[in-house]
Write a protein that holds these residues in place. Structure first.
Motif, PDB file in Angstrom:
ATOM      1  N   VAL A  58       0.844  -1.202   0.000  1.00 56.61           N
ATOM      2  CA  VAL A  58       0.000   0.000   0.000  1.00 56.61           C
ATOM      3  C   VAL A  58       0.875   1.247   0.000  1.00 56.61           C
ATOM      4  O   VAL A  58       0.656   2.178  -0.792  1.00 56.61           O
ATOM      5  N   VAL A  59       1.868   1.285   0.874  1.00 56.12           N
ATOM      6  CA  VAL A  59       2.760   2.451   0.957  1.00 56.12           C
ATOM      7  C   VAL A  59       3.441   2.693  -0.387  1.00 56.12           C
ATOM      8  O   VAL A  59       3.443   3.819  -0.906  1.00 56.12           O
ATOM      9  N   LEU A  60       4.025   1.654  -0.959  1.00 54.67           N
ATOM     10  CA  LEU A  60       4.728   1.815  -2.237  1.00 54.67           C
ATOM     11  C   LEU A  60       3.758   2.128  -3.368  1.00 54.67           C
ATOM     12  O   LEU A  60       4.069   2.957  -4.240  1.00 54.67           O
ATOM     13  N   GLY A  61       2.603   1.499  -3.361  1.00 60.98           N
ATOM     14  CA  GLY A  61       1.616   1.764  -4.404  1.00 60.98           C
ATOM     15  C   GLY A  61       1.135   3.202  -4.389  1.00 60.98           C
ATOM     16  O   GLY A  61       1.004   3.843  -5.431  1.00 60.98           O
ATOM     17  N   SER A  90      -5.777  17.387   5.008  1.00 62.79           N
ATOM     18  CA  SER A  90      -6.016  15.942   4.917  1.00 62.79           C
ATOM     19  C   SER A  90      -4.811  15.214   4.334  1.00 62.79           C
ATOM     20  O   SER A  90      -4.485  14.107   4.767  1.00 62.79           O
ATOM     21  N   GLY A  91      -4.129  15.808   3.364  1.00 66.50           N
ATOM     22  CA  GLY A  91      -2.935  15.182   2.796  1.00 66.50           C
ATOM     23  C   GLY A  91      -1.838  15.015   3.827  1.00 66.50           C
ATOM     24  O   GLY A  91      -1.166  13.986   3.878  1.00 66.50           O
ATOM     25  N   GLU A  92      -1.655  16.023   4.659  1.00 68.72           N
ATOM     26  CA  GLU A  92      -0.631  15.967   5.693  1.00 68.72           C
ATOM     27  C   GLU A  92      -0.960  14.893   6.725  1.00 68.72           C
ATOM     28  O   GLU A  92      -0.094  14.133   7.162  1.00 68.72           O
ATOM     29  N   LEU A  93      -2.229  14.810   7.107  1.00 69.69           N
ATOM     30  CA  LEU A  93      -2.656  13.791   8.068  1.00 69.69           C
ATOM     31  C   LEU A  93      -2.491  12.394   7.477  1.00 69.69           C
ATOM     32  O   LEU A  93      -2.016  11.474   8.149  1.00 69.69           O
ATOM     33  N   LEU A  94      -2.850  12.227   6.219  1.00 71.30           N
ATOM     34  CA  LEU A  94      -2.683  10.923   5.572  1.00 71.30           C
ATOM     35  C   LEU A  94      -1.214  10.518   5.517  1.00 71.30           C
ATOM     36  O   LEU A  94      -0.885   9.344   5.693  1.00 71.30           O
ATOM     37  N   ASN A  95      -0.323  11.471   5.276  1.00 73.51           N
ATOM     38  CA  ASN A  95       1.107  11.157   5.281  1.00 73.51           C
ATOM     39  C   ASN A  95       1.568  10.716   6.660  1.00 73.51           C
ATOM     40  O   ASN A  95       2.403   9.829   6.787  1.00 73.51           O
ATOM     41  N   ALA A  96       1.046  11.336   7.702  1.00 73.14           N
ATOM     42  CA  ALA A  96       1.417  10.943   9.064  1.00 73.14           C
ATOM     43  C   ALA A  96       0.892   9.547   9.386  1.00 73.14           C
ATOM     44  O   ALA A  96       1.521   8.794  10.136  1.00 73.14           O
ATOM     45  N   LEU A  97      -0.237   9.165   8.811  1.00 75.52           N
ATOM     46  CA  LEU A  97      -0.843   7.862   9.085  1.00 75.52           C
ATOM     47  C   LEU A  97      -0.386   6.763   8.120  1.00 75.52           C
ATOM     48  O   LEU A  97      -0.613   5.582   8.380  1.00 75.52           O
ATOM     49  N   LEU A  98       0.270   7.135   7.033  1.00 72.40           N
ATOM     50  CA  LEU A  98       0.592   6.191   5.969  1.00 72.40           C
ATOM     51  C   LEU A  98       1.405   4.987   6.444  1.00 72.40           C
ATOM     52  O   LEU A  98       1.121   3.847   6.077  1.00 72.40           O
ATOM     53  N   PHE A  99       2.401   5.215   7.272  1.00 67.56           N
ATOM     54  CA  PHE A  99       3.279   4.129   7.707  1.00 67.56           C
ATOM     55  C   PHE A  99       2.780   3.417   8.967  1.00 67.56           C
ATOM     56  O   PHE A  99       3.358   2.406   9.363  1.00 67.56           O
ATOM     57  N   ALA A 149       7.349  10.652  11.606  1.00 64.92           N
ATOM     58  CA  ALA A 149       6.702  10.846  12.912  1.00 64.92           C
ATOM     59  C   ALA A 149       5.653   9.757  13.146  1.00 64.92           C
ATOM     60  O   ALA A 149       5.594   9.164  14.229  1.00 64.92           O
ATOM     61  N   GLY A 150       4.832   9.479  12.149  1.00 59.03           N
ATOM     62  CA  GLY A 150       3.830   8.425  12.280  1.00 59.03           C
ATOM     63  C   GLY A 150       4.464   7.071  12.516  1.00 59.03           C
ATOM     64  O   GLY A 150       3.986   6.277  13.337  1.00 59.03           O
ATOM     65  N   ALA A 151       5.571   6.790  11.823  1.00 56.44           N
ATOM     66  CA  ALA A 151       6.258   5.509  11.982  1.00 56.44           C
ATOM     67  C   ALA A 151       6.836   5.351  13.380  1.00 56.44           C
ATOM     68  O   ALA A 151       6.713   4.291  14.003  1.00 56.44           O
ATOM     69  N   VAL A 152       7.474   6.396  13.890  1.00 53.59           N
ATOM     70  CA  VAL A 152       8.085   6.328  15.218  1.00 53.59           C
ATOM     71  C   VAL A 152       7.010   6.165  16.296  1.00 53.59           C
ATOM     72  O   VAL A 152       7.158   5.355  17.218  1.00 53.59           O
ATOM     73  N   VAL A 153       5.922   6.905  16.175  1.00 52.39           N
ATOM     74  CA  VAL A 153       4.831   6.773  17.145  1.00 52.39           C
ATOM     75  C   VAL A 153       4.241   5.363  17.082  1.00 52.39           C
ATOM     76  O   VAL A 153       3.990   4.736  18.121  1.00 52.39           O
ATOM     77  N   ALA A 154       4.024   4.839  15.883  1.00 48.32           N
ATOM     78  CA  ALA A 154       3.466   3.488  15.740  1.00 48.32           C
ATOM     79  C   ALA A 154       4.405   2.443  16.334  1.00 48.32           C
ATOM     80  O   ALA A 154       3.947   1.505  16.996  1.00 48.32           O
ATOM     81  N   ALA A 155       5.715   2.589  16.122  1.00 50.32           N
ATOM     82  CA  ALA A 155       6.676   1.631  16.681  1.00 50.32           C
ATOM     83  C   ALA A 155       6.663   1.690  18.204  1.00 50.32           C
ATOM     84  O   ALA A 155       6.697   0.646  18.873  1.00 50.32           O
TER      85      ALA A 155
END
Length: 166
Positions: A58-61, A90-99, A149-155
């Motif tokens: 999904v991320v790469l696609g 919304s684009g910025e939020l989606l980028n934060a949630l993408l990973f 930021a989204g990736a670090v928070v998720a980890a």
């Protein structure tokens, strides 16, 4: 304030592009199967590994199947647009949630939150550098910062979840 409808509308517009939808589906299937193989090989938990592979697809696609607006074509314009972290839109939020789903599942599969977080940040940086080189998106520091930021928070959340489950 952002609402769920604007985020869903953004997702709907992206999936309306057949290239994005097809790349997303093909990538998710191929990488999900690859993750199943990797789980067997490395002793990871198979179900979250498969989901991590699907979410990697999904991320790469999503990131590598976008078209570049004429105003941002490289080398005519700057290679990377330098902006700061922001969740205003919304684009910025989606980028934060993408990973987030990818990292969450990868941590559950491997039980290595630091390695997964570092890999996700490196993947985000790689995507941002590759996009203008292949003409499939823009290099933007804001995307990198939001993804990271989204990736670090998720980890961190996944590590906490694993610690509580023990």
């Amino acid at each position: 304030m952002l609402n769920a409808w604007s985020v869903l509308g953004e997702i709907g517009r992206a999936l309306g592009n057949p290239l994005i939808a097809g790349g997303l589906l093909a990538g998710a299937v191929v990488l999900g199967l690859g993750a199943r193989f990797a789980a067997r090989r490395f002793g990871w938990r198979p179900v979250p590994a498969v989901f991590a592979g699907i979410f990697l697809g999904v991320v790469l696609g999503v990131t590598l199947s976008r078209t570049v607006p004429a105003w941002a074509q490289w080398p005519e314009h700057e290679f990377c647009h330098v902006t700061g972290f922001s969740l205003n839109g919304s684009g910025e939020l989606l980028n934060a949630l993408l990973f987030v789903p990818l990292v969450w599942c990868a941590v559950l599969a491997t039980r290595r939150p630091l390695a997964v977080a570092v890999s996700a940040v490196a993947l985000s940086a790689s995507i941002e550098v590759v996009q203008p080189l292949i003409g499939r998106g823009l290099c933007e520091t804001q995307d990198f910062l939001n993804n990271s930021a989204g990736a670090v928070v998720a980890a961190a959340l996944a590590a906490g979840f694993l610690a509580v489950r023990r």
